[in-house]
Scaffold this motif. Structure first.
Motif, PDB file in Angstrom:
ATOM      1  N   ARG A 243       0.833  -1.213   0.000  1.00 60.50           N
ATOM      2  CA  ARG A 243       0.000   0.000   0.000  1.00 60.50           C
ATOM      3  C   ARG A 243       0.861   1.254   0.000  1.00 60.50           C
ATOM      4  O   ARG A 243       0.546   2.251  -0.654  1.00 60.50           O
ATOM      5  CB  ARG A 243      -0.919   0.001   1.224  1.00 60.50           C
ATOM      6  CG  ARG A 243      -2.098  -0.948   1.121  1.00 60.50           C
ATOM      7  CD  ARG A 243      -2.995  -0.558  -0.024  1.00 60.50           C
ATOM      8  NE  ARG A 243      -4.260  -1.258  -0.003  1.00 60.50           N
ATOM      9  CZ  ARG A 243      -5.144  -1.200  -0.974  1.00 60.50           C
ATOM     10  NH1 ARG A 243      -4.894  -0.484  -2.055  1.00 60.50           N
ATOM     11  NH2 ARG A 243      -6.274  -1.864  -0.906  1.00 60.50           N
ATOM     12  N   ALA A 244       1.962   1.223   0.763  1.00 59.54           N
ATOM     13  CA  ALA A 244       2.877   2.375   0.785  1.00 59.54           C
ATOM     14  C   ALA A 244       3.471   2.616  -0.594  1.00 59.54           C
ATOM     15  O   ALA A 244       3.644   3.757  -1.029  1.00 59.54           O
ATOM     16  CB  ALA A 244       3.975   2.138   1.818  1.00 59.54           C
ATOM     17  N   HIS A 247       0.386   4.094  -2.706  1.00 65.92           N
ATOM     18  CA  HIS A 247      -0.273   5.339  -2.303  1.00 65.92           C
ATOM     19  C   HIS A 247       0.606   6.279  -1.490  1.00 65.92           C
ATOM     20  O   HIS A 247       0.154   7.350  -1.095  1.00 65.92           O
ATOM     21  CB  HIS A 247      -1.543   5.023  -1.506  1.00 65.92           C
ATOM     22  CG  HIS A 247      -2.481   4.098  -2.204  1.00 65.92           C
ATOM     23  ND1 HIS A 247      -3.147   4.453  -3.372  1.00 65.92           N
ATOM     24  CD2 HIS A 247      -2.863   2.822  -1.928  1.00 65.92           C
ATOM     25  CE1 HIS A 247      -3.917   3.442  -3.774  1.00 65.92           C
ATOM     26  NE2 HIS A 247      -3.748   2.440  -2.924  1.00 65.92           N
ATOM     27  N   SER A 251      -0.084   7.175   3.514  1.00 69.58           N
ATOM     28  CA  SER A 251      -1.409   6.609   3.270  1.00 69.58           C
ATOM     29  C   SER A 251      -1.968   5.984   4.545  1.00 69.58           C
ATOM     30  O   SER A 251      -1.297   5.174   5.187  1.00 69.58           O
ATOM     31  CB  SER A 251      -1.325   5.548   2.167  1.00 69.58           C
ATOM     32  OG  SER A 251      -2.490   4.763   2.134  1.00 69.58           O
ATOM     33  N   SER A 253      -4.196   3.652   4.896  1.00 67.80           N
ATOM     34  CA  SER A 253      -4.294   2.199   4.775  1.00 67.80           C
ATOM     35  C   SER A 253      -2.935   1.537   4.993  1.00 67.80           C
ATOM     36  O   SER A 253      -2.846   0.463   5.612  1.00 67.80           O
ATOM     37  CB  SER A 253      -4.855   1.814   3.406  1.00 67.80           C
ATOM     38  OG  SER A 253      -4.006   2.269   2.358  1.00 67.80           O
TER      39      SER A 253
END
Length: 488
Positions: A243-244, A247, A251, A253
């Motif tokens: 996720r990093a 986004h 982020s 999330s």
């Protein structure tokens, strides 16, 4: 051989890693051992190819199966989550229930999943196939490595086997990128899946005839709370890292997943301290050869795989090469890793594992730092090729040194655990590298244009070299080669 490290237990002195100063001549490989080696290496090479074979083909796969651009990354994420999240669990399961059984079962699942993936007509089926491929990889990799370490006695034979394994795995990453482009251009992206099927079938036919099953005299109960907490923790960490990368590190999330992963891993450690039959004995985690050997491996995989990502951007965004041409240029890196894997056992035999880790890390640091001289003209391609070749040699010395260090001095019944930890280290390093260096490169960008892209990439390359140097220094400080006859 004793598996107790008195210095590590005391916590007052650096770890002893396997002595190589005064060893007998290398015993010869028997025909059966040669065939065992070929079978196990073929499986590991196939798994390494799987990590990168779909990267070039992702846009074509998205069009062919109907993925939206926003969901396309799940083709890679579904695989990475399972491959990293379940590897420690399956490594221990292999110790308890039979390594050959887990190895062959995982290969069968991999073959079926690859066939299903190649035939997929909709996104759900393809993602299910990738999940099964990831689970199969999490089972086959530590089981295969533990079969390798238990089939070859600790010393020159094992170092030679691990050297070849490391060389072929690194070469597999490069081969996967090239093969994926060629198969997609010449045939279809579906062949990136189908290519696994005949290899898996061949290994499944030959392996039962040459690979011996491991035996456990007393089979303890599986540590279910430990298995659940570590698997969920690793899944959360890998999800947070991906996720990093997608986004950014700010982020929500990504931050929530990483925090949840950290909490679950702390819970896992607490569970293991009180468990009567722990999934991972705390004494093994506290052994400095295991801890610092895996730290060296984590940095080796993180830095080299992320450097490939950075140089791919350089070749395409700065020099204007096509994706296929950029992939082919990394063939030089593949040659360097094969050379490094071939040389590593000899270097370890002469210098010892600690000095091999230092020499390899120093070589990788120097030639990574030399890439800071790259410019925006294609004439700089020669510097890139020289540096990736030499850096690949150094990186492979570190990887083989890490595998020897992290799996030595442990009893045979702990080899699945040791190789599970080493495989987990490899998977996490591969997963971490790209998002970490992508964030660094993005932070270093200027106002735009080729010059700004090159500037951002150079910032990331400098950080990459610094991380390699840090790993080299930790090996120098916290590890040392044992003397002949000293306890390990």
């Amino acid at each position: 051989m004793s598996v107790t490290d008195p210095e590590a237990a005391a916590g007052s002195a650096p770890c002893r890693v396997p002595d190589t100063a005064a060893r007998p001549a290398t015993p010869a490989l028997t025909p059966r051992l040669r065939l065992t080696l070929v079978v196990l290496l073929a499986a590991q090479f196939m798994l390494a190819v799987d990590f990168s074979i779909l990267n070039v083909a992702l846009p074509v796969i998205g069009e062919g199966v109907g993925f939206s651009p926003g969901n396309l990354q799940w083709i890679g994420t579904a695989f990475a989550l399972c491959a990293a999240g379940f590897t420690l669990l399956f490594g221990r399961v292999a110790d308890l229930f039979g390594r050959r059984r887990v190895f062959l079962g995982g290969l069968a699942v991999l073959g079926v999943a690859s066939l299903v993936g190649g035939l997929a007509r909709d996104p759900e089926v393809l993602i299910a196939a990738r999940v099964l491929q990831g689970l199969a990889t999490a089972a086959v990799t530590p089981a295969g490595l533990s079969l390798l370490t238990t089939s070859f006695p600790e010393g020159p034979l094992r170092e030679r086997a691990l050297g070849l394994n490391g060389a072929l795995m690194s070469a597999g990453f490069t081969t996967g990128a090239i093969l994926g482009g060629l198969l997609t251009d010449l045939l279809s992206w579906r062949w990136a899946f189908f290519v696994n099927v005949p290899v898996a079938l061949a290994v499944l036919v030959v392996a039962p005839m040459v690979v011996k099953e491991s035996r456990v005299r007393k089979r303890p109960r599986l540590d279910v709370p430990g298995a659940v907490s570590v698997t969920l923790g690793l899944l959360a960490v890998v999800l947070g890292l991906t996720r990093a990368g997608e986004h950014g590190w700010g982020s929500p999330s990504a931050l929530v997943a990483l925090a949840a992963g950290a909490v679950l891993l702390v819970v896992f450690y607490a569970v293991e301290r009180g468990a009567t039959a722990p999934l991972v004995p705390v004494g093994v985690l506290g052994k400095r050869s295991v801890a610092w050997g895996n730290a060296a491996g984590l940095i080796a995989f993180l830095t080299e795989t992320s450097l490939v990502f950075l140089l791919t951007l350089y070749l395409q965004e700065v020099l204007g090469f096509s994706p296929l041409a950029a992939g082919l240029s990394f063939g030089v890196l593949g040659v360097g890793t094969v050379v490094g894997g071939t040389l590593a056992p000899r270097v370890i035999g002469r210098l010892g594992t600690r000095r091999t880790l230092i020499v390899g890390g120093a070589v990788q640091t120097v030639f990574t730092a030399a890439l800071l001289g790259l410019g925006d003209e294609r004439s700089w391609l020669g510097l890139l090729l020289v540096c990736t070749f030499a850096g690949g040699v150094g990186n492979m010395l570190v990887i083989v040194g890490f595998m020897v260090t992290a799996t030595s001095g442990l009893a045979d019944h702990e080899q699945g655990l040791a190789t599970g930890l080493a495989t987990m280290t490899q998977q996490i390093g591969i997963t971490m590298g790209t998002p970490v260096m992508s964030a660094v490169a993005t932070a270093g960008l200027g106002d735009g244009g080729t010059t700004a892209v090159l500037g951002g990439l150079k910032v990331a390359i400098a950080v990459n070299a610094a991380v390699v140097l840090l790993g080299t220094l930790t090996s120098a400080v916290f590890l040392r080669d044992g003397r002949a006859g000293a306890p390990r």
